[in-house]
Each structure stands twice: as C-alpha cells, then as structure tokens.
Design a protein around this motif. Structure first.
Motif, PDB file in Angstrom:
ATOM      1  N   ASP A   1      49.541  35.238  19.540  1.00 25.42           N
ATOM      2  CA  ASP A   1      49.890  34.974  20.929  1.00 25.42           C
ATOM      3  C   ASP A   1      48.934  34.008  21.615  1.00 25.42           C
ATOM      4  O   ASP A   1      49.054  33.758  22.805  1.00 25.42           O
ATOM      5  CB  ASP A   1      49.950  36.285  21.715  1.00 25.42           C
ATOM      6  N   ARG A   2      47.992  33.473  20.886  1.00 25.65           N
ATOM      7  CA  ARG A   2      47.085  32.503  21.491  1.00 25.65           C
ATOM      8  C   ARG A   2      47.770  31.157  21.683  1.00 25.65           C
ATOM      9  O   ARG A   2      48.631  30.757  20.904  1.00 25.65           O
ATOM     10  CB  ARG A   2      45.833  32.329  20.642  1.00 25.65           C
ATOM     11  N   LEU A   3      47.336  30.467  22.710  1.00 27.36           N
ATOM     12  CA  LEU A   3      47.890  29.155  23.033  1.00 27.36           C
ATOM     13  C   LEU A   3      47.411  28.126  22.016  1.00 27.36           C
ATOM     14  O   LEU A   3      46.226  28.042  21.718  1.00 27.36           O
ATOM     15  CB  LEU A   3      47.424  28.756  24.437  1.00 27.36           C
ATOM     16  N   ARG A   4      48.334  27.334  21.477  1.00 30.49           N
ATOM     17  CA  ARG A   4      47.977  26.292  20.519  1.00 30.49           C
ATOM     18  C   ARG A   4      47.641  25.015  21.286  1.00 30.49           C
ATOM     19  O   ARG A   4      48.496  24.427  21.946  1.00 30.49           O
ATOM     20  CB  ARG A   4      49.120  26.033  19.536  1.00 30.49           C
ATOM     21  N   VAL A   5      46.375  24.616  21.184  1.00 25.24           N
ATOM     22  CA  VAL A   5      45.850  23.507  21.976  1.00 25.24           C
ATOM     23  C   VAL A   5      45.312  22.423  21.057  1.00 25.24           C
ATOM     24  O   VAL A   5      44.729  22.713  20.004  1.00 25.24           O
ATOM     25  CB  VAL A   5      44.735  24.010  22.924  1.00 25.24           C
ATOM     26  N   ALA A   6      45.503  21.167  21.454  1.00 26.86           N
ATOM     27  CA  ALA A   6      44.944  20.031  20.717  1.00 26.86           C
ATOM     28  C   ALA A   6      44.081  19.194  21.651  1.00 26.86           C
ATOM     29  O   ALA A   6      44.345  19.114  22.852  1.00 26.86           O
ATOM     30  CB  ALA A   6      46.061  19.173  20.126  1.00 26.86           C
ATOM     31  N   VAL A   7      43.059  18.567  21.072  1.00 29.08           N
ATOM     32  CA  VAL A   7      42.210  17.629  21.815  1.00 29.08           C
ATOM     33  C   VAL A   7      42.385  16.255  21.180  1.00 29.08           C
ATOM     34  O   VAL A   7      41.994  16.042  20.025  1.00 29.08           O
ATOM     35  CB  VAL A   7      40.729  18.051  21.786  1.00 29.08           C
ATOM     36  N   PHE A   8      42.980  15.339  21.913  1.00 27.97           N
ATOM     37  CA  PHE A   8      43.189  13.975  21.444  1.00 27.97           C
ATOM     38  C   PHE A   8      41.996  13.140  21.914  1.00 27.97           C
ATOM     39  O   PHE A   8      41.752  12.996  23.106  1.00 27.97           O
ATOM     40  CB  PHE A   8      44.485  13.412  22.033  1.00 27.97           C
ATOM     41  N   GLY A   9      41.243  12.593  20.955  1.00 31.29           N
ATOM     42  CA  GLY A   9      40.014  11.880  21.295  1.00 31.29           C
ATOM     43  C   GLY A   9      38.848  12.840  21.343  1.00 31.29           C
ATOM     44  O   GLY A   9      38.073  12.861  22.305  1.00 31.29           O
ATOM     45  N   ALA A  10      38.710  13.649  20.282  1.00 32.21           N
ATOM     46  CA  ALA A  10      37.769  14.770  20.306  1.00 32.21           C
ATOM     47  C   ALA A  10      36.359  14.404  19.886  1.00 32.21           C
ATOM     48  O   ALA A  10      35.477  15.266  19.891  1.00 32.21           O
ATOM     49  CB  ALA A  10      38.295  15.893  19.407  1.00 32.21           C
ATOM     50  N   SER A  11      36.100  13.147  19.492  1.00 35.65           N
ATOM     51  CA  SER A  11      34.769  12.805  18.990  1.00 35.65           C
ATOM     52  C   SER A  11      33.823  12.291  20.073  1.00 35.65           C
ATOM     53  O   SER A  11      32.633  12.120  19.820  1.00 35.65           O
ATOM     54  CB  SER A  11      34.878  11.757  17.875  1.00 35.65           C
ATOM     55  N   GLY A  12      34.322  12.062  21.284  1.00 35.20           N
ATOM     56  CA  GLY A  12      33.466  11.610  22.372  1.00 35.20           C
ATOM     57  C   GLY A  12      32.739  12.768  23.037  1.00 35.20           C
ATOM     58  O   GLY A  12      32.898  13.934  22.663  1.00 35.20           O
ATOM     59  N   TYR A  13      31.954  12.449  24.062  1.00 40.21           N
ATOM     60  CA  TYR A  13      31.192  13.489  24.744  1.00 40.21           C
ATOM     61  C   TYR A  13      32.112  14.486  25.445  1.00 40.21           C
ATOM     62  O   TYR A  13      31.887  15.699  25.383  1.00 40.21           O
ATOM     63  CB  TYR A  13      30.229  12.868  25.751  1.00 40.21           C
ATOM     64  N   VAL A  14      33.131  13.992  26.139  1.00 43.66           N
ATOM     65  CA  VAL A  14      34.064  14.896  26.814  1.00 43.66           C
ATOM     66  C   VAL A  14      34.842  15.716  25.790  1.00 43.66           C
ATOM     67  O   VAL A  14      35.025  16.921  25.943  1.00 43.66           O
ATOM     68  CB  VAL A  14      35.015  14.113  27.735  1.00 43.66           C
ATOM     69  N   GLY A  15      35.284  15.068  24.705  1.00 41.72           N
ATOM     70  CA  GLY A  15      35.979  15.790  23.643  1.00 41.72           C
ATOM     71  C   GLY A  15      35.128  16.889  23.055  1.00 41.72           C
ATOM     72  O   GLY A  15      35.609  17.997  22.778  1.00 41.72           O
ATOM     73  N   GLY A  16      33.839  16.613  22.855  1.00 37.99           N
ATOM     74  CA  GLY A  16      32.931  17.626  22.328  1.00 37.99           C
ATOM     75  C   GLY A  16      32.777  18.805  23.270  1.00 37.99           C
ATOM     76  O   GLY A  16      32.727  19.969  22.836  1.00 37.99           O
ATOM     77  N   GLU A  17      32.695  18.529  24.574  1.00 41.68           N
ATOM     78  CA  GLU A  17      32.611  19.619  25.548  1.00 41.68           C
ATOM     79  C   GLU A  17      33.883  20.448  25.553  1.00 41.68           C
ATOM     80  O   GLU A  17      33.844  21.683  25.657  1.00 41.68           O
ATOM     81  CB  GLU A  17      32.343  19.057  26.950  1.00 41.68           C
ATOM     82  N   LEU A  18      35.040  19.787  25.447  1.00 43.47           N
ATOM     83  CA  LEU A  18      36.293  20.527  25.378  1.00 43.47           C
ATOM     84  C   LEU A  18      36.314  21.454  24.168  1.00 43.47           C
ATOM     85  O   LEU A  18      36.694  22.620  24.269  1.00 43.47           O
ATOM     86  CB  LEU A  18      37.473  19.558  25.310  1.00 43.47           C
TER      87      LEU A  18
END
Length: 345
Positions: free
Chosen positions: A4-21
């Motif tokens: 039941d967990r939400l399936r989430v993706a991070v597009f552009g995950a290698s930057g600083y903001v992506g890392g924080e996400l």
C-alpha cells in the motif's frame, strides 16, 4: 515494500536536490522509491553519488528512458531538461511535483524576460499549482501538477506575507538575498569552484534576479531583488526592506506574524531580544524543513526590515516538495520531515 505504499520516482536524482529527495523519501513511512534517474550515472548505486545514503538502500540509478508510470514523480532536473520532459511526465503519471524553474511563472513573456529564452512549452504555464503550502494548501490537496518555488522565493514570501495580506506595503520592497554554493547545483561552473568562491561575497545578481519575477507574481507586490553568494554550502537568508502605509509598532508587527503563522508547522516567528540568534540565521536550520522569520522596525514605525532564513535544499526545495506530497495525499505535513536541525554546527 508494503503493497500500500506510494510508488514514487525522482527524475534527475543525482543532483543536490535529487539527493535530498532520496534521503527524505527513504525515511518516509508511506513511500516506496520505485525509480531514481540519472543519464550520467545510470546503473550505478545511488550511494556512489550521494555518500550519505551508503548502506541505506540498494537502489541504483536508471536511465530516464526506462521511466514507467508512477503514483508521483518528483522532477529535479535542470531547466531545459525539465521543460523538455515535463509534458510527457504530466501525461504518464498520477501526480508531478516539479522542483525546477520550468513551470513557476505563468506568463511566457515574463519567463523570456527573466530567463533570456522563449519557453518551448508555453501551453503548460499556468497549469501548475504553486507548491507554497503557506499560501496554497487548499489547492495542493487536489493538484496533479505542482511547481515548487525557488528557495529565495519561499523565504521572501514568508517574510512578506503578513504585510501583503493586509495591504500594508507602500512602494517597492527591496530584498537582499544571501545563499550558499549548493544553490548553484552540483554541476558547478568555474565561478562556483572552491578556489574562486572561498572567501568571497559575490554579488552575482545586483538586480533582476529570476526569483524576483516569482515573488512579484505570488505576492502582487513590486519587489526588487539582489542576490549574493556567501561562503557557506547550504542555507539562504533574505533581508526585506518594507515601506509601510502607516506606522506600526513592534507589538503590532509581532502580532501580524504570529496571527499569520500560528498554525503553520514549519514557520517559526523569532522575536528574541537577547542571545546569539535574535534574527533568523540559516546555520541552525541545516537539514530541517523550518523557515525562521523575524524583524526589526525603524523608530518611526514606517519601515520594517523582515528577515527569513531556511536551508535552500530543504524548506527551499526538497523539503517543501515532500510537504506538498503530504498535503496532496492527506497525510500529516510533518511526516518524514521531523528533523530539527543541529546546534552547534
């Protein structure tokens, strides 16, 4: 992962903001990170780029071309990439939360003026709900498309909101912004190399910073913004010089702030007369989703100097993105965002 967990993706995950996400979402009890994309690092473990995540996940970066459909996608790419992929991601996913500047402005002419290039998907401008919870909570509860404002915009709007809401501003507001080097992103140009930036107080935008347009659009005020790079990695502080229509006392201004933010989970009104932290400073907010706001008023009561501070990668970006997710899903806003910051640091 629980079904039941939400399936989430991070597009552009290698930057600083992506890392924080990734850091925040890995600790979020209602979320499963189903994908993290990077063109450059496809196939590599996320811990090789974000060393603070070593041992916390077996997730590997995947190519953007491998993206499927998800419950929520966080878009953390640079401007032109975000514009290019935004329409497709909006069609293929239940909810898109954009942390780039791509869809923050509503007017294509204003976008071109501040970014120096025409927007190549102008039909999408105005389709995104502004991801500023303190002003748009109701709209965020049903939004499919969300655009999180810039870090200095969030801090400035929080500092100015009580005066704008009560029509107390008389004339142009001057906003002096200071920000650490992470605000320039992970792909630093020469001007952000340590050898060039160390020891510097670099006024990189003496006027017309692009965040100026966002503040004007959201607040309805005439705002003039300058921006200076300071010798810090994380953190942003804004000092707003606000001319008032009528004199206000310190007590009246404090009441305005407390009334405006009494129920806000991540805005703290600082009103100390003694101590080292009498006005907001980013240093003690690093890693937290708080924005601290405080003020000083001139003796005649006709001008307020409003100060706000936050971590530019947290409340100024990824943290607010997760806060928007919590609102959109009807979860407690503090979920996954409980870290209080450190002192001393």
């Amino acid at each position: 992962m629980a079904a039941d967990r939400l399936r989430v993706a991070v597009f552009g995950a290698s930057g600083y903001v992506g890392g924080e996400l990734l850091r925040l979402l890995l600790g979020h009890p209602q979320v499963e990170i189903a994908a993290a994309t990077s063109t450059r690092y496809a196939g590599r473990p996320v811990g090789t780029v974000h060393p603070n995540l070593r041992g916390l996940t077996g997730l590997r970066f995947r190519s953007p071309e491998e993206m499927g459909g998800f419950d929520v996608v966080f878009l953390a790419a640079e401007l032109q990439t975000a514009i290019k992929v935004g329409a497709d991601l909006a069609k293929r996913n239940e909810c898109l939360i954009d942390l780039s500047p791509a869809y923050r402005l509503r007017d294509p002419a204003v976008f071109e003026r501040y970014y120096g290039t025409a927007h190549t998907a102008p039909e999408l401008l105005g389709s995104f709900v502004s991801g500023h919870p303190e002003d748009n909570r109701a709209a965020l509860r049903t939004a499919r498309l969300v655009s999180v404002p810039g870090c200095m915009v969030i801090a400035t709007l929080i500092a100015l909101r009580p005066f704008a809401a009560d029509d107390l501003v008389d004339g142009d507001v001057i906003v002096d912004c200071r920000i650490g080097s992470s605000g320039s992103g992970a792909a630093a140009e020469r001007l952000n190399l340590h050898a060039e930036r160390s020891g510097a107080l670099r006024v990189f935008a003496p006027h017309g910073h692009r965040h100026e347009a966002e503040v004007c659009q959201a607040s309805g005020l005439a705002v003039r913004m300058t921006a200076t790079g300071v010798e810090a990695v994380r953190g942003a502080q804004v000092v707003c010089h606000v001319p008032l229509r009528r004199p206000l006392s310190e007590v009246e201004i404090r009441r305005l702030y407390r009334d405006a933010y009494a129920d806000e989970p991540f805005v703290r009104v600082i009103a100390q007369r003694r101590g080292l932290y009498r006005l907001p400073e980013p240093k003690i907010l690093i890693g937290s989703n708080f924005c601290d706001v405080g003020f000083s008023v001139t003796p005649d009561g006709r001008r307020v100097v409003a100060v706000a501070a936050l971590d530019n990668l947290m409340k100024g970006s990824a943290g607010t993105g997760v806060q928007c997710l919590n609102i959109r899903m009807g979860w407690p806003e503090r979920l996954g965002l409980a870290f209080a910051g450190l002192h001393p640091i």
